[in-house]
Design an enzyme around this catalytic site. Structure first.
Site, PDB file in Angstrom:
ATOM      1  N   HIS A  62      28.107   1.423 -70.867  1.00 56.81           N
ATOM      2  CA  HIS A  62      28.296   0.034 -71.438  1.00 56.81           C
ATOM      3  C   HIS A  62      28.950   0.235 -72.963  1.00 56.81           C
ATOM      4  O   HIS A  62      29.276   1.405 -73.246  1.00 56.81           O
ATOM      5  CB  HIS A  62      27.054  -0.722 -71.394  1.00 56.81           C
ATOM      6  CG  HIS A  62      26.100   0.159 -72.345  1.00 56.81           C
ATOM      7  ND1 HIS A  62      25.974   0.655 -73.549  1.00 56.81           N
ATOM      8  CD2 HIS A  62      24.697   0.574 -71.794  1.00 56.81           C
ATOM      9  CE1 HIS A  62      24.822   1.152 -73.970  1.00 56.81           C
ATOM     10  NE2 HIS A  62      24.070   1.306 -72.842  1.00 56.81           N
ATOM     11  N   HIS A  69      27.639   2.810 -75.337  1.00 54.37           N
ATOM     12  CA  HIS A  69      28.315   4.094 -75.280  1.00 54.37           C
ATOM     13  C   HIS A  69      29.709   4.327 -75.798  1.00 54.37           C
ATOM     14  O   HIS A  69      29.917   5.329 -76.333  1.00 54.37           O
ATOM     15  CB  HIS A  69      28.289   4.474 -73.654  1.00 54.37           C
ATOM     16  CG  HIS A  69      26.837   4.465 -73.006  1.00 54.37           C
ATOM     17  ND1 HIS A  69      26.556   3.753 -71.901  1.00 54.37           N
ATOM     18  CD2 HIS A  69      25.765   5.263 -73.180  1.00 54.37           C
ATOM     19  CE1 HIS A  69      25.120   3.997 -71.656  1.00 54.37           C
ATOM     20  NE2 HIS A  69      24.764   4.938 -72.337  1.00 54.37           N
ATOM     21  N   CYS A 116       6.369   9.205 -72.095  1.00 57.44           N
ATOM     22  CA  CYS A 116       7.124   8.059 -71.773  1.00 57.44           C
ATOM     23  C   CYS A 116       8.504   8.869 -70.989  1.00 57.44           C
ATOM     24  O   CYS A 116       9.345   9.539 -71.539  1.00 57.44           O
ATOM     25  CB  CYS A 116       7.660   7.454 -73.182  1.00 57.44           C
ATOM     26  SG  CYS A 116       9.109   6.365 -72.657  1.00 57.44           S
ATOM     27  N   CYS A 135      11.960   8.052 -72.786  1.00 57.39           N
ATOM     28  CA  CYS A 135      12.109   8.846 -73.719  1.00 57.39           C
ATOM     29  C   CYS A 135      12.307  10.359 -73.289  1.00 57.39           C
ATOM     30  O   CYS A 135      12.909  11.121 -73.756  1.00 57.39           O
ATOM     31  CB  CYS A 135      11.054   9.117 -75.066  1.00 57.39           C
ATOM     32  SG  CYS A 135      10.999   7.409 -75.677  1.00 57.39           S
ATOM     33  N   CYS A 137       5.854   2.299 -75.557  1.00 58.63           N
ATOM     34  CA  CYS A 137       6.847   3.022 -76.505  1.00 58.63           C
ATOM     35  C   CYS A 137       7.567   1.859 -77.074  1.00 58.63           C
ATOM     36  O   CYS A 137       7.869   0.864 -76.522  1.00 58.63           O
ATOM     37  CB  CYS A 137       7.437   3.745 -75.328  1.00 58.63           C
ATOM     38  SG  CYS A 137       9.188   4.222 -75.943  1.00 58.63           S
ATOM     39  N   HIS A 154      11.172   1.773 -75.551  1.00 58.97           N
ATOM     40  CA  HIS A 154      11.327   1.195 -74.209  1.00 58.97           C
ATOM     41  C   HIS A 154      10.128   0.335 -73.689  1.00 58.97           C
ATOM     42  O   HIS A 154      10.242  -0.410 -72.391  1.00 58.97           O
ATOM     43  CB  HIS A 154      11.200   2.270 -73.181  1.00 58.97           C
ATOM     44  CG  HIS A 154      12.322   3.524 -73.297  1.00 58.97           C
ATOM     45  ND1 HIS A 154      12.014   4.520 -74.338  1.00 58.97           N
ATOM     46  CD2 HIS A 154      13.573   3.427 -72.936  1.00 58.97           C
ATOM     47  CE1 HIS A 154      13.341   5.156 -74.159  1.00 58.97           C
ATOM     48  NE2 HIS A 154      14.095   4.557 -73.397  1.00 58.97           N
ATOM     49  N   LYS A 164      19.760  -7.422 -78.160  1.00 59.70           N
ATOM     50  CA  LYS A 164      19.653  -6.072 -77.504  1.00 59.70           C
ATOM     51  C   LYS A 164      20.196  -6.101 -76.148  1.00 59.70           C
ATOM     52  O   LYS A 164      19.930  -6.884 -75.508  1.00 59.70           O
ATOM     53  CB  LYS A 164      18.057  -5.380 -77.849  1.00 59.70           C
ATOM     54  CG  LYS A 164      18.062  -3.949 -77.546  1.00 59.70           C
ATOM     55  CD  LYS A 164      16.825  -3.548 -77.627  1.00 59.70           C
ATOM     56  CE  LYS A 164      16.832  -1.935 -77.294  1.00 59.70           C
ATOM     57  NZ  LYS A 164      15.709  -1.344 -77.414  1.00 59.70           N
ATOM     58  N   LYS A 223      19.212  -4.600 -69.197  1.00 59.90           N
ATOM     59  CA  LYS A 223      19.367  -4.741 -67.758  1.00 59.90           C
ATOM     60  C   LYS A 223      18.500  -6.131 -67.549  1.00 59.90           C
ATOM     61  O   LYS A 223      19.129  -6.808 -67.036  1.00 59.90           O
ATOM     62  CB  LYS A 223      19.146  -3.603 -67.061  1.00 59.90           C
ATOM     63  CG  LYS A 223      20.194  -2.781 -66.953  1.00 59.90           C
ATOM     64  CD  LYS A 223      19.758  -1.809 -65.767  1.00 59.90           C
ATOM     65  CE  LYS A 223      20.860  -0.598 -65.702  1.00 59.90           C
ATOM     66  NZ  LYS A 223      20.349   0.637 -65.171  1.00 59.90           N
TER      67      LYS A 223
HETATM   68  N1  MSP Z   1      21.301  11.885 -73.154  1.00 59.08           N
HETATM   69  C1  MSP Z   1      20.699  11.492 -74.539  1.00 59.08           C
HETATM   70  C2  MSP Z   1      21.580  12.246 -75.428  1.00 59.08           C
HETATM   71  C3  MSP Z   1      21.469  13.639 -75.511  1.00 59.08           C
HETATM   72  S1  MSP Z   1      22.445  14.552 -76.737  1.00 59.08           S
HETATM   73  C4  MSP Z   1      22.082  16.019 -76.855  1.00 59.08           C
HETATM   74  C5  MSP Z   1      21.035   9.964 -74.669  1.00 59.08           C
HETATM   75  N2  MSP Z   1      21.419   9.470 -73.624  1.00 59.08           N
HETATM   76  S2  MSP Z   1      21.883   7.809 -73.666  1.00 59.08           S
HETATM   77  O1  MSP Z   1      22.925   7.570 -72.485  1.00 59.08           O
HETATM   78  O2  MSP Z   1      20.780   7.091 -73.703  1.00 59.08           O
HETATM   79  O3  MSP Z   1      22.700   7.423 -75.172  1.00 59.08           O
HETATM   80  C6  MSP Z   1      24.046   8.120 -75.280  1.00 59.08           C
HETATM   81  C7  MSP Z   1      24.340   7.998 -76.789  1.00 59.08           C
HETATM   82  O4  MSP Z   1      24.867   6.448 -76.643  1.00 59.08           O
HETATM   83  C8  MSP Z   1      23.120   7.957 -77.717  1.00 59.08           C
HETATM   84  O5  MSP Z   1      23.811   8.364 -79.149  1.00 59.08           O
HETATM   85  C9  MSP Z   1      22.625   6.496 -78.238  1.00 59.08           C
HETATM   86  O6  MSP Z   1      22.079   6.332 -79.451  1.00 59.08           O
HETATM   87  C10 MSP Z   1      24.067   5.796 -77.805  1.00 59.08           C
HETATM   88  N3  MSP Z   1      24.015   4.339 -77.443  1.00 59.08           N
HETATM   89  C11 MSP Z   1      23.191   3.757 -76.174  1.00 59.08           C
HETATM   90  N4  MSP Z   1      22.809   2.686 -76.390  1.00 59.08           N
HETATM   91  C12 MSP Z   1      23.474   2.086 -77.533  1.00 59.08           C
HETATM   92  C13 MSP Z   1      23.851   0.940 -78.135  1.00 59.08           C
HETATM   93  N5  MSP Z   1      23.710  -0.453 -77.568  1.00 59.08           N
HETATM   94  N6  MSP Z   1      24.595   0.998 -79.232  1.00 59.08           N
HETATM   95  C14 MSP Z   1      25.505   1.973 -79.948  1.00 59.08           C
HETATM   96  N7  MSP Z   1      24.790   3.137 -79.335  1.00 59.08           N
HETATM   97  C15 MSP Z   1      23.955   3.155 -78.147  1.00 59.08           C
HETATM   98  O7  MSP Z   1      20.197   9.527 -75.456  1.00 59.08           O
END
Ligand code: MSP
Length: 522
Positions: A19, A22, A127, A130, A145, A148, A299, A302
């Protein structure tokens, strides 16, 4: 010239599709690495996917497919999204890669041999969001948590534990004595506070509770718990090996920056650092924690149904190239702060900066060059570096380098826009159309040269954000240079025929509503 620059991103969980949250991180990272490549020949960007753990196992089971099938399916969505956004990573690692799994087992064994991992029976609040145990004081008032908003499960297990407490003081000391280590620095106090209360952490789960993961060599009952597996990607991807690390590893490590979201700063600045200390490896220079992206100030989730994929934005606005979206996302927030996406802001921001400010400046200047000089720059038009626009170009370049050194990506974009603003103002003040009417052709030519030379600078400075627009600007200036910063000097634009009427076209079309369909919301 800096000799190397190694940047990593967080590796994304593949239990869903990418999304724009990411995408935000990958765009910031890509902008940084493209900028560093302008300054050094050895800049390397690593990204990847985090594929093990209970969430993947459960999602796959609920869909009646294997975890690996789920990972493959979602991995290709991430890969596709990054291709569409032109994320120029040098490597994408999957934690299911054989080489990664082999090295993680080695790392676990080494930590065990060092006496930093021990077996211990433990009851705690787990959790699954997490993928970690939470301490009661981390929970909300309702016992949920905080990330979440789910009640953690009470679990008793015999697991392996890592002696985080052993490294606590050393880490605190490192954070305090290395001013650039945590960026932005407003996160430091919060981290030091977390460190004070830190406990040893569980680094494995029983096979009954988690099967989808890397097994512990010599102990069939345990699966390596996700954070050791995930964090190690930063070294396994470039060829770390305890006995025999590759040349690539020796050149690139330590990382110059780990780009991550603010939610996982503890794992990177505490857990990861302790693991590296135990392995006897050098520590990363900077952990850069960006903020989160909200949608229309909410925020993304889903359950609210407001999750937006980057592809949807490009389709909704009929964008063939990702430049506008990249530019908007990279400018979305001041360093480390949260940013917001809204269709209206997106349109407004890119229309103002890319179409009206930068695009129009080029367009009308080239049109004047055709009208007054048949598209040609005469050698006597070339201005020297003492004029105020040249001085400003030089200052802007230096300020951008400085901003990037502090990961101020939105701030660096603002510097480019301010420079373009100043050049626009210069055009208004000098009024080359009046000079031409008065037949002051040398003066007119000098003004046009100054503006076009400023545009050449703008193209190079804008390149990390908008690679296609930057390329278009250079093409229209008939420039065949690359985007290296060594080309940022006044007087680079040579005399000669630059353009003709038919070749001039807008480098960026306004995102007016008639272009935009509403596919995204549908
Ligand atoms: N798998 C772990 C990271 C392991 S690193 C060794 C994880 N994955 S995640 O898919 O949940 O998130 C990946 C990255 O995307 C994280 O740095 C997280 O902060 C970032 N983001 C996820 N949602 C986000 C937003 N809504 N906005 C900005 N960044 C976000 O955590």
């Amino acid at each position: 010239m800096q000799e190397k620059f190694y940047l990593t991103t967080a590796i994304d969980y593949v239990n869903g599709a990418p999304h724009i949250g990411h995408a935000y991180e990958k765009i910031l990272s890509d902008v940084i690495i493209r900028h560093k490549r302008q300054l050094t020949d050895n800049a390397f960007m690593l990204t990847g996917t985090d594929e093990h753990g209970i969430k993947i196992q459960k999602t796959a089971a609920s869909r009646g497919i294997t975890p690996k099938e789920l990972c493959d399916e979602n991995f290709s969505k991430f890969e596709q999204a990054w291709k569409e956004l032109e994320i120029s990573y040098d490597k994408i690692i999957r934690t299911t890669d054989e080489q990664h799994k082999k090295t993680v087992k080695q790392i676990f064994k080494k930590l065990l041999e060092n006496g930093d991992i021990y077996k211990h029976s433990y009851t705690g609040l787990y959790c699954s969001g997490c993928e970690s145990f939470l301490s009661p004081k981390d929970l909300t008032e309702d016992g949920l948590c905080p990330d979440h908003l789910k009640k953690p499960e009470e679990i008793t297990e015999e697991n392996y534990f890592f002696k985080l407490t052993k490294y606590k003081d050393k880490i605190a000391d490192y954070i305090k004595t290395h001013k650039d280590f945590i960026q932005p620095s407003f996160r430091v106090n919060e981290l030091l506070h977390q460190l004070e209360n830190i406990e040893d952490i569980s680094v494995s789960r029983t096979k009954e509770s988690v099967q989808w993961g890397i097994g512990v060599d010599g102990d069939d009952s345990q699966t390596i718990y996700v954070w050791i597996d995930a964090l190690s990607n930063y070294i396994t991807a470039i060829g770390y090996d305890i006995e025999n690390p590759t040349e690539q590893f020796k050149t690139l490590w330590p990382a110059d920056v780990h780009v991550i979201g603010k939610d996982i700063i503890k794992f990177h600045s505490i857990y990861w650092i302790a693991i590296l200390m135990s392995l006897g490896l050098e520590l990363p220079k900077t952990i850069f924690a960006h903020g989160w992206i909200t949608i229309d100030q909410s925020k993304m989730s889903k359950s609210i149904g407001n999750v937006i994929a980057p592809h949807d934005v490009l389709t909704a606005f009929n964008l063939e190239k990702p430049d506008a979206f990249r530019y908007y996302m990279a400018s979305a927030a001041q360093i480390g702060r949260d940013g917001n996406y809204s269709d209206e802001d997106f349109k407004e921001k890119v229309n103002a900066d890319l179409a009206n400010n930068i695009g129009n400046l080029l367009n009308r200047t080239l049109n004047m060059l055709v009208k007054y000089f048949n598209g040609e720059i005469k050698s006597e038009f070339i201005t020297d570096k003492s004029n105020k626009i040249a001085v400003m170009a030089e200052n802007t370049k230096n300020q951008i380098i400085e901003a990037f050194n502090h990961y101020e990506i939105a701030e660096a974009a603002d510097l480019i826009v301010s420079f373009a603003d100043a050049v626009n103002k210069y055009v208004t003040e000098t009024a080359p159309w009046t000079l031409a009417k008065e037949e002051k052709m040398l003066e007119t030519g000098k003004v046009l040269y100054t503006v076009l030379e400023a545009m050449r600078h703008i193209a190079i400075m804008l390149y990390p954000y908008c690679p296609n627009i930057a390329e278009d600007i250079l093409t229209q200036l008939n420039e065949k240079i690359d985007f290296k910063y060594e080309n940022l000097y006044w007087g680079g634009l040579k005399s000669g025929k630059i353009t003709e009427k038919e070749k001039i076209k807008p480098v960026f079309l306004r995102l007016d509503s008639e272009f935009a369909t509403d596919k995204k919301k549908g």
